[in-house]
Scaffold this motif. Structure first.
Motif, PDB file in Angstrom:
ATOM      1  N   UNK A   7       0.874  -1.244  -0.088  1.00 28.59           N
ATOM      2  CA  UNK A   7      -0.145  -0.134  -0.003  1.00 28.59           C
ATOM      3  C   UNK A   7       0.973   1.176  -0.090  1.00 28.59           C
ATOM      4  N   UNK A   8       0.593   2.002  -0.929  1.00 28.85           N
ATOM      5  CA  UNK A   8       1.356   3.263  -1.122  1.00 28.85           C
ATOM      6  C   UNK A   8       0.750   4.346  -0.073  1.00 28.85           C
ATOM      7  N   UNK A   9       1.748   5.081   0.572  1.00 25.68           N
ATOM      8  CA  UNK A   9       1.242   6.180   1.557  1.00 25.68           C
ATOM      9  C   UNK A   9       1.931   7.168   1.288  1.00 25.68           C
ATOM     10  N   UNK A  10       1.379   8.478   1.835  1.00 20.43           N
ATOM     11  CA  UNK A  10       2.038   9.895   1.677  1.00 20.43           C
ATOM     12  C   UNK A  10       2.464  10.226   3.053  1.00 20.43           C
ATOM     13  N   UNK A  11       3.482  10.397   3.392  1.00 16.64           N
ATOM     14  CA  UNK A  11       4.078  10.921   4.486  1.00 16.64           C
ATOM     15  C   UNK A  11       4.760  12.394   4.755  1.00 16.64           C
ATOM     16  N   UNK A  12       3.932  13.179   5.094  1.00 20.07           N
ATOM     17  CA  UNK A  12       4.486  14.630   5.051  1.00 20.07           C
ATOM     18  C   UNK A  12       4.958  15.292   6.581  1.00 20.07           C
ATOM     19  N   UNK A  13       6.216  15.349   6.679  1.00 17.83           N
ATOM     20  CA  UNK A  13       6.882  15.780   8.023  1.00 17.83           C
ATOM     21  C   UNK A  13       8.084  16.614   7.698  1.00 17.83           C
ATOM     22  N   UNK A  14       8.186  17.910   8.343  1.00 19.13           N
ATOM     23  CA  UNK A  14       9.240  18.815   7.952  1.00 19.13           C
ATOM     24  C   UNK A  14      10.485  18.273   8.849  1.00 19.13           C
ATOM     25  N   UNK A  15      10.403  17.706  10.109  1.00 15.63           N
ATOM     26  CA  UNK A  15      11.468  17.443  10.462  1.00 15.63           C
ATOM     27  C   UNK A  15      12.344  16.087   9.738  1.00 15.63           C
ATOM     28  N   UNK A  16      13.687  16.430   9.598  1.00 11.26           N
ATOM     29  CA  UNK A  16      14.105  15.530   8.692  1.00 11.26           C
ATOM     30  C   UNK A  16      14.483  14.199   9.105  1.00 11.26           C
ATOM     31  N   UNK A  52      -3.079   5.664  -1.081  1.00  9.70           N
ATOM     32  CA  UNK A  52      -4.225   4.989  -0.718  1.00  9.70           C
ATOM     33  C   UNK A  52      -4.514   5.510   0.881  1.00  9.70           C
ATOM     34  N   UNK A  53      -3.347   6.097   1.436  1.00  8.36           N
ATOM     35  CA  UNK A  53      -3.469   6.656   2.725  1.00  8.36           C
ATOM     36  C   UNK A  53      -2.552   7.788   3.038  1.00  8.36           C
ATOM     37  N   UNK A  54      -2.915   8.691   3.899  1.00  7.40           N
ATOM     38  CA  UNK A  54      -1.898   9.993   3.858  1.00  7.40           C
ATOM     39  C   UNK A  54      -1.884  10.235   5.438  1.00  7.40           C
ATOM     40  N   UNK A  55      -0.637  10.490   5.831  1.00 11.38           N
ATOM     41  CA  UNK A  55       0.002  10.508   7.313  1.00 11.38           C
ATOM     42  C   UNK A  55       0.503  11.971   7.232  1.00 11.38           C
TER      43      UNK A  55
END
Length: 236
Positions: A7-16, A52-55
């Motif tokens: 399952x492909x998910x998007x993960x958006x986080x500014x802390x590297x 299919x999912x976003x965090x």
């Protein structure tokens, strides 16, 4: 033999550091992770990668996580989970009202986060239970096979969690369900969840399925217990 794609998910986080460590863990535990470092890049990544999912982290440079959630929700009904170091009730409710399905507070255990992500995916998986394919309650029609809900013939844009919550009510029509039971069955929590999730999602569901959300006829509050779905008095 063709392998089932992850399952492909998007993960958006500014802390590297958090972004890399969390993405590595989730990759090792069954996810195809696409990352972005801010809200604008996250929106572009969502549109190009078809997850299919976003965090989404809430505190992002540029477009914040709540705004990004609204942008995704305006175009898609995929599960969206927000995460933040802030756990004030106002922040949680704002995130949920923006269309998020869940809210994770930092710091989090990676294993618990992965479990909540998998639970979100299970909630949108087709059900194979022996249930009626189509259920009619007043002007509301629930079509399981078509994964579609209509009111007076108009298709309603329910989020995955709103749909699963409605199905839980439909499967137990006339029965009062307490918040802990709904958390367990709809969110799949094997631990103590936040009952505000239930209350906010019930409000959002009512706004879509009720003729008058301020005076709900279908999803009724059972004081001291939780909620139940009832048939309108004119139904047979």
């Amino acid at each position: 033999m063709t392998e089932t794609p992850l399952p492909r998910m998007l993960f958006v986080e500014d802390d590297p550091v958090i972004r890399q460590a969390t993405a590595d863990y989730l990759t090792r535990n069954g996810f195809d992770v696409v990352t972005a470092e801010d809200g604008d890049a996250g929106l572009e990544a969502w549109r190009t990668s078809d997850p299919v999912l976003a965090l989404l982290d809430v505190m992002l440079p540029g477009m914040d996580g709540v705004s990004l959630c609204r942008a995704i929700r305006a175009e898609s009904q995929i599960p969206v989970i927000l995460m933040s170091a802030r756990s004030d009730p106002i922040d949680v409710v704002m995130g949920l009202e923006a269309g998020a399905d869940d809210y994770v507070t930092k710091p989090f255990e990676p294993a618990v986060l992965a479990a909540r992500l998998r639970a979100a995916l299970r909630r949108v998986a087709p059900a194979d239970e022996d249930r009626p394919a189509v259920v009619e309650i007043g002007t509301l029609t629930v079509d399981r096979e078509g994964y579609e809900v209509t009111r007076s013939g108009e298709v309603l844009a329910l989020t995955p969690t709103e749909y699963r919550l409605l199905i839980e009510f439909v499967d137990n029509i006339g029965m009062a369900l307490d918040r802990a039971t709904l958390l367990d069955r709809v969110w799949g929590y094997g631990w103590a969840g936040d009952t505000r999730l239930v209350d906010v999602h019930v409000q959002r569901l009512r706004a879509k399925i009720e003729e008058d959300p301020a005076a709900p006829e279908l999803v009724q509050t059972v004081r001291g217990v939780g909620y139940k779905l009832v048939r309108p008095s004119e139904d047979p």
